[in-house]
Structures are given as C-alpha cells and as structure tokens.
Enzyme design. Structure first.
Site, PDB file in Angstrom:
ATOM      1  N   ASP A  10      11.282 -10.766  60.276  1.00 32.79           N
ATOM      2  CA  ASP A  10      10.688  -9.690  61.297  1.00 32.79           C
ATOM      3  C   ASP A  10      11.622  -9.738  62.314  1.00 32.79           C
ATOM      4  O   ASP A  10      11.056  -9.833  63.699  1.00 32.79           O
ATOM      5  CB  ASP A  10       9.122 -10.031  61.624  1.00 32.79           C
ATOM      6  CG  ASP A  10       9.018 -11.320  62.396  1.00 32.79           C
ATOM      7  OD1 ASP A  10       7.972 -11.249  63.416  1.00 32.79           O
ATOM      8  OD2 ASP A  10       9.793 -12.244  62.321  1.00 32.79           O
ATOM      9  N   ASP A  15      15.096 -14.395  64.300  1.00 34.56           N
ATOM     10  CA  ASP A  15      15.390 -14.112  63.040  1.00 34.56           C
ATOM     11  C   ASP A  15      16.850 -14.005  62.604  1.00 34.56           C
ATOM     12  O   ASP A  15      17.506 -14.251  61.816  1.00 34.56           O
ATOM     13  CB  ASP A  15      14.296 -12.872  62.600  1.00 34.56           C
ATOM     14  CG  ASP A  15      12.859 -13.268  62.753  1.00 34.56           C
ATOM     15  OD1 ASP A  15      12.492 -12.898  63.834  1.00 34.56           O
ATOM     16  OD2 ASP A  15      12.404 -13.672  61.789  1.00 34.56           O
ATOM     17  N   ASN A  40       7.171  -9.179  64.700  1.00 30.23           N
ATOM     18  CA  ASN A  40       7.501  -8.848  66.172  1.00 30.23           C
ATOM     19  C   ASN A  40       7.457  -7.712  66.689  1.00 30.23           C
ATOM     20  O   ASN A  40       7.107  -7.342  67.782  1.00 30.23           O
ATOM     21  CB  ASN A  40       9.012  -9.437  66.186  1.00 30.23           C
ATOM     22  CG  ASN A  40       9.162 -11.100  66.394  1.00 30.23           C
ATOM     23  OD1 ASN A  40       8.063 -11.917  66.831  1.00 30.23           O
ATOM     24  ND2 ASN A  40      10.060 -11.598  65.556  1.00 30.23           N
ATOM     25  N   THR A 126      10.532 -16.341  57.898  1.00 33.03           N
ATOM     26  CA  THR A 126      10.362 -16.479  59.223  1.00 33.03           C
ATOM     27  C   THR A 126       9.447 -15.618  60.115  1.00 33.03           C
ATOM     28  O   THR A 126       9.740 -15.358  61.521  1.00 33.03           O
ATOM     29  CB  THR A 126      11.721 -16.632  59.909  1.00 33.03           C
ATOM     30  OG1 THR A 126      12.258 -15.454  59.651  1.00 33.03           O
ATOM     31  CG2 THR A 126      12.518 -17.466  59.220  1.00 33.03           C
ATOM     32  N   PHE A 168       2.421 -17.701  66.644  1.00 36.94           N
ATOM     33  CA  PHE A 168       2.557 -16.109  66.329  1.00 36.94           C
ATOM     34  C   PHE A 168       2.485 -15.849  64.811  1.00 36.94           C
ATOM     35  O   PHE A 168       1.586 -15.048  64.703  1.00 36.94           O
ATOM     36  CB  PHE A 168       3.851 -15.246  67.063  1.00 36.94           C
ATOM     37  CG  PHE A 168       3.940 -13.953  66.836  1.00 36.94           C
ATOM     38  CD1 PHE A 168       4.604 -13.564  65.771  1.00 36.94           C
ATOM     39  CD2 PHE A 168       3.118 -12.914  67.574  1.00 36.94           C
ATOM     40  CE1 PHE A 168       4.646 -12.212  65.495  1.00 36.94           C
ATOM     41  CE2 PHE A 168       3.217 -11.862  67.339  1.00 36.94           C
ATOM     42  CZ  PHE A 168       3.930 -11.066  66.372  1.00 36.94           C
ATOM     43  N   ASN A 169       3.383 -16.266  64.112  1.00 38.19           N
ATOM     44  CA  ASN A 169       3.518 -15.956  62.703  1.00 38.19           C
ATOM     45  C   ASN A 169       2.310 -16.152  61.919  1.00 38.19           C
ATOM     46  O   ASN A 169       1.615 -15.569  61.027  1.00 38.19           O
ATOM     47  CB  ASN A 169       4.667 -16.770  62.026  1.00 38.19           C
ATOM     48  CG  ASN A 169       6.259 -16.097  62.441  1.00 38.19           C
ATOM     49  OD1 ASN A 169       6.106 -15.028  63.011  1.00 38.19           O
ATOM     50  ND2 ASN A 169       7.123 -16.799  62.275  1.00 38.19           N
ATOM     51  N   HIS A 242      13.541 -20.677  67.164  1.00 35.76           N
ATOM     52  CA  HIS A 242      12.612 -21.152  66.017  1.00 35.76           C
ATOM     53  C   HIS A 242      13.127 -20.777  64.649  1.00 35.76           C
ATOM     54  O   HIS A 242      13.310 -21.868  63.774  1.00 35.76           O
ATOM     55  CB  HIS A 242      11.361 -20.036  66.083  1.00 35.76           C
ATOM     56  CG  HIS A 242      10.755 -20.044  67.656  1.00 35.76           C
ATOM     57  ND1 HIS A 242       9.781 -21.022  67.822  1.00 35.76           N
ATOM     58  CD2 HIS A 242      10.570 -18.954  68.349  1.00 35.76           C
ATOM     59  CE1 HIS A 242       9.421 -20.567  69.150  1.00 35.76           C
ATOM     60  NE2 HIS A 242       9.829 -19.546  69.448  1.00 35.76           N
ATOM     61  N   ASP A 243      13.534 -19.816  64.244  1.00 32.17           N
ATOM     62  CA  ASP A 243      13.703 -19.294  62.790  1.00 32.17           C
ATOM     63  C   ASP A 243      14.981 -20.050  62.478  1.00 32.17           C
ATOM     64  O   ASP A 243      14.909 -20.402  61.005  1.00 32.17           O
ATOM     65  CB  ASP A 243      13.826 -17.712  62.630  1.00 32.17           C
ATOM     66  CG  ASP A 243      12.510 -17.083  62.946  1.00 32.17           C
ATOM     67  OD1 ASP A 243      12.412 -15.952  63.431  1.00 32.17           O
ATOM     68  OD2 ASP A 243      11.379 -17.816  63.102  1.00 32.17           O
TER      69      ASP A 243
END
Ligand code: RIB
Ligand code: CA
Length: 312
Positions: A10, A15, A40, A126, A168-169, A242-243
C-alpha cells in the site's frame, strides 16, 4: 535458488523502499506480480503509486494489479498524516507509463497459486491483509501452494502506532489478519518490535544521497518527507523502515532473530481492535503459528539496503 514471490502493498514511502530493494535483487527474487491494496492512502492512489514506482525502477515485465478498496468488515482508515496526501510524498507525482493489468489482484493471486506447485510461492504483504484473506476465502485450495507468508504487521512490546494497542496494517483489517494468521501456512511477521530498530538517520540519508541514481534520489526524497512525522512522534532522527524488513529477511535472514509464537488477532473489542496477542513466552499453550521477528542487525540492514540501491 530464486524464490518466487507475490508482493502485496500500500505505497507508502516504506513500501516504496521495500519494492526498490526487491526489484534490485533479481538473482534472489522472481517477482511474479505486485498487488495494490487500500491502506496508507485509498486504492486509487496505492495502485497509481505502484505504477509510478515501477517506472522509477525501470520495470517492464512484472505485472501490477489493483486489489481491494476496503477492508473485509470494518470501515477503512488511511494514514495521510504520516505518508502525505499522495502516499509517496517526497517525490514529484507523475502519470506513469506502467499500466495496471485488467485482472484484479485477488484473481491474480488465486490463479497464480492454483497453477503453482505445493510450497512454491512466497507472499510478501506490507499493507492491510485484505487481498490475501480474500484470496484464501475465495479458494482455500491455494493454501498448500504458499511456501511462506512474510508480513509487515503487528506489535507486542512496542505497543501500537495507530491505537495504543494496534499496528496500522492489522488495525485497518483485523478480520483479514485473523484469517491469515490462522491459515495454517508458515508465517514470518515483522512488527513494530523489530521495525522500530531500523529508524533512518541523517547519515543514512547522506549515504543514499551520494549514490545519485534515479532510485536513490527518489528514496532520499521520500524518506526525507516520511521522516518528519515519526521523528517528531518518537523523538527520533528519522522514520522506521517497516516494510523493507520483509525483503531484507528474504535476502539475508541472518540479519534477524525470530521466535516461534502463537499470534491471535483481536476482532471484537473496540478498545483493542487489531491487537496482535503475541504469545512470546508460550503462556497459552497454543501451537505456534508465526515466526515473530524481535531483533535485527541495524548496520547490516542499512548496508544491504544501500548496497542494493547502488545497483540502479
Ligand atoms: O504500521 C506500519 C505499516 O503501516 C507500514 O506497512 C506502513 O507502510 C503502513 O502500511
Ligand atoms: Ca505498507
């Protein structure tokens, strides 16, 4: 040995760096397709963003698919406050040459897996897990074909980033996350506990800037923007990557420490919706369903990322 992967994401600046890392690693990764999911920013922007990023890396063969525009059950939520209105703020938005396939992402995932051998394909997710869960619901016969699901999502010791108890995800689509974590296939999960160990810094951005190629320059612009929100929130020097942890794990698993845990997802409580109950100490006696990443070699992670960005 090349690993066949399907990426679901996303974009999202982090990402984007995940995609840049994956597309820079054709010896190790055979990317069968990249799927967009609402997260996102709304789907019409995440799908456009993947096409923009595809142009930036010079992709001419990996197909791009649009997936689900809202979660399975809950009302959708986006994160423009973190990623900006366009989702990949920090670079100029342009109309991409890369086009979306006419087939939907869920159909692509189902068709590709059904035609694969058992344990042949790795899914890298992700964003919210809506596309992956939808594929499993549509045809559970895909499950034996999945070698591993590598997820960016969840939190345990670190606490939540969108609510006090949820990442969040997972929060955006907890019902999809529950389906995925309970699907019975091997899962490696990279939650905030590990992704908050790889915050960018001015020296990281400087190392990226001196590479001076199209992808590195786009990375520098996006990370400069992406860093502003989390730096202020966490009193840090940049933003957590993160991703990219998912692809870094596939490329150099020795950079990470993971522990077999049972993970369950809260789908009822309004207060803790989307919480990942990571049974790190085995107190439930429930069987482990996930390899939970809890530690990463920070310098090795950034050395890998920057070395791969230098290849463009
Ligand atoms: O909580 C962080 C996750 O949510 C990352 O994948 C970020 O891109 C957003 O999707
Ligand atoms: Ca993401």
């Amino acid at each position: 040995m090349q690993r066949k992967i399907i990426i679901d994401c996303d974009p999202g600046q982090d990402d984007a760096l995940m995609l840049f890392l994956a597309f820079a690693s054709p010896r190790e990764l055979n990317i069968l397709g990249v799927c967009a999911v609402a997260g996102n920013v709304p789907l019409e922007k995440t799908q456009r963003n993947i096409c923009i990023l595809s142009d930036i890396v010079g992709n001419e063969k990996v197909p791009i698919f649009a997936g689900c525009d809202k979660p399975l059950t809950n009302v959708g939520l986006t994160a423009e406050h973190v990623h900006g209105r366009e989702g990949i703020d920090g670079i100029d938005i342009f109309s991409p040459r890369t086009n979306l396939e006419s087939k939907g992402a869920v159909d692509f995932i189902v068709d590709t897996l059904l035609s694969a051998a058992d344990d042949e394909i790795t899914i890298v997710a992700t964003g919210p897990l809506t596309n992956i869960a939808s594929a499993i619901l549509r045809d559970p016969a895909i499950l034996p074909k999945i070698r591993e699901i590598v997820v960016m999502g969840g939190a345990m010791k670190e606490g939540g980033n969108i609510t006090p108890s949820a990442e969040f995800n997972i929060f955006v689509d907890p019902h999809a996350a529950k389906i995925v974590f309970e699907c019975g296939r091997p899962i490696a999960a990279f939650g905030l506990d590990v992704t908050h160990q790889v915050f960018t810094s001015p020296s990281v951005l400087e190392r990226i800037a001196i590479l001076d190629n199209r992808v590195a320059n786009a990375s520098h612009g996006m990370l400069s923007f992406f860093g502003r929100y989390d730096a202020q929130k966490y009193r840090a020097q940049g933003a957590p990557l993160h991703d990219p942890c998912t692809i870094a794990y596939l490329l150099r698993p020795e950079l990470f420490e993971l522990k077999s845990c049972n993970i369950r997802v809260e789908t009822n409580s309004e207060l803790t919706m989307g919480h990942t109950a990571v049974d790190f100490w085995g107190v439930t006696g429930l069987p482990a369903n996930t390899e939970w990443a809890h530690s990463v070699h920070r310098d090795g992670f950034f050395d890998l990322l920057i070395e791969r960005l230098s290849r463009y």
